[in-house]
Design a protein around this motif. Structure first.
Motif, short mmCIF file in Angstrom:
data_model
loop_
_atom_site.label_atom_id
_atom_site.label_comp_id
_atom_site.label_asym_id
_atom_site.label_seq_id
_atom_site.Cartn_x
_atom_site.Cartn_y
_atom_site.Cartn_z
N ALA A 107 0.84 -1.20 0.00
CA ALA A 107 0.00 0.00 0.00
C ALA A 107 0.87 1.24 0.00
O ALA A 107 1.94 1.27 0.61
N ASN A 108 0.40 2.26 -0.71
CA ASN A 108 1.01 3.58 -0.64
C ASN A 108 0.34 4.35 0.49
O ASN A 108 -0.87 4.62 0.42
N VAL A 109 1.09 4.65 1.51
CA VAL A 109 0.51 5.31 2.68
C VAL A 109 1.37 6.50 3.09
O VAL A 109 2.58 6.55 2.83
N ASN A 110 0.74 7.44 3.73
CA ASN A 110 1.43 8.60 4.30
C ASN A 110 1.54 8.36 5.80
O ASN A 110 0.54 8.43 6.52
N ILE A 111 2.73 8.05 6.27
CA ILE A 111 2.91 7.69 7.69
C ILE A 111 3.14 8.91 8.58
O ILE A 111 3.30 8.77 9.78
N GLY A 112 3.14 10.10 7.99
CA GLY A 112 3.34 11.31 8.79
C GLY A 112 4.81 11.67 8.92
O GLY A 112 5.69 11.05 8.31
N GLN A 113 5.08 12.67 9.73
CA GLN A 113 6.44 13.19 9.92
C GLN A 113 6.73 13.34 11.41
O GLN A 113 5.93 13.92 12.15
N ALA A 114 7.86 12.82 11.83
CA ALA A 114 8.27 12.99 13.22
C ALA A 114 8.70 14.44 13.47
O ALA A 114 9.13 15.15 12.56
N THR A 115 8.57 14.86 14.72
CA THR A 115 9.05 16.18 15.14
C THR A 115 9.98 16.02 16.33
O THR A 115 10.01 14.96 16.97
N ILE A 125 15.91 15.65 11.03
CA ILE A 125 15.09 14.51 11.44
C ILE A 125 14.92 13.64 10.21
O ILE A 125 14.41 14.09 9.19
N VAL A 126 15.36 12.38 10.29
CA VAL A 126 15.31 11.49 9.14
C VAL A 126 14.77 10.13 9.57
O VAL A 126 14.80 9.77 10.75
N SER A 127 14.26 9.37 8.58
CA SER A 127 13.85 7.99 8.82
C SER A 127 14.68 7.07 7.92
O SER A 127 15.25 7.52 6.92
N ASP A 128 14.73 5.79 8.29
CA ASP A 128 15.52 4.83 7.51
C ASP A 128 14.70 4.18 6.41
O ASP A 128 15.17 3.24 5.76
N TYR A 129 13.48 4.65 6.17
CA TYR A 129 12.64 4.08 5.12
C TYR A 129 12.30 5.16 4.12
O TYR A 129 11.71 6.18 4.48
N GLN A 130 12.70 4.93 2.88
CA GLN A 130 12.46 5.92 1.84
C GLN A 130 11.24 5.53 1.01
O GLN A 130 11.02 4.37 0.72
N GLY A 131 10.45 6.50 0.63
CA GLY A 131 9.28 6.26 -0.18
C GLY A 131 8.04 6.07 0.65
O GLY A 131 8.07 6.07 1.89
#
Length: 213
Positions: A107-115, A125-131
């Motif tokens: 699924a294509n989902v928008n998981i939001g953005q950490a603050t 602020i970065v995540s290890d999952y791209q896309g």
């Protein structure tokens, strides 16, 4: 007879100070200590050029000056080092659960953005999952916040994609009337699915003209 005091006072600065910044701020409250002074006549004053006890991040050089009763003076320097010892505080989006998109195994989902917040300032602020595409199953996304002084924090977010699409079977033999002595002919059914599927067969005994198929 005129006697002049031409001897400068002696001053020894307190030891250099190394501290962490106070909780929640990028400065530190510092107690410098007291210099050791002496003079052949007498001390009039001992002062430094940093009247506040609040010191910013980094190195600050404090100059102490001692003056005797006849106006002679001497100086020494003390180094104050304030380090940022506080990690950023991360706030993550909530864990995310979604159904798979039609026809695909994800699924294509928008998981939001950490603050994040920090006593000094946030660098990134970065995540290890791209896309935005996530496969069926559970994906662990690790978020990392780093401040401008290299301190960092990590937290994980869980993204769950469920496969709710049923497989499709095609080519199944339909019931028909077969006259003797003809034999029944069965086609091989096929199965398709957005992810993958297995097909099982039930044993069937057919009585036709005294023969078993």
């Amino acid at each position: 007879v005129v006697v002049n005091d031409s001897e400068n006072p002696i001053i020894t600065c307190p030891a250099n100070v190394i501290v962490c910044s106070d909780p929640g701020v990028c400065t530190a409250t510092v107690n410098l200590g007291t210099p050791v002074t002496s003079d052949n006549c007498g001390i009039a004053s001992v002062v430094n050029d940093h009247p506040s006890n609040q010191y910013p991040f980094g190195n600050t050089t404090v100059t102490w000056t001692v003056t005797d009763v006849h106006g002679n003076s001497s100086t020494c320097t003390q180094l104050v080092t304030v380090n940022d010892c506080e990690d950023p505080i991360l706030t993550l989006p909530v864990d995310f659960t979604s159904c798979s998109d039609n026809g695909v195994c994800g699924a294509n989902v928008n998981i939001g953005q950490a603050t994040a917040t920090d006593n000094c300032d946030i660098d990134n602020i970065v995540s290890d999952y791209q896309g935005s595409y996530f496969p069926v199953g559970t994906t662990i996304v690790t978020w990392t916040a780093t401040d401008i002084h290299g301190n960092s924090s990590q937290c994980i977010q869980q993204v769950v994609v469920n496969d709710t699409e049923a497989p499709v079977i095609s080519g199944v033999h339909s019931a028909s009337v077969i006259e003797c002595p003809a034999s029944p002919v069965f086609s091989n059914p096929t199965v398709t699915d957005n992810c993958s599927a297995t097909m099982t067969y039930n044993d069937v005994t057919i009585q036709n003209c005294g023969n078993t198929y």
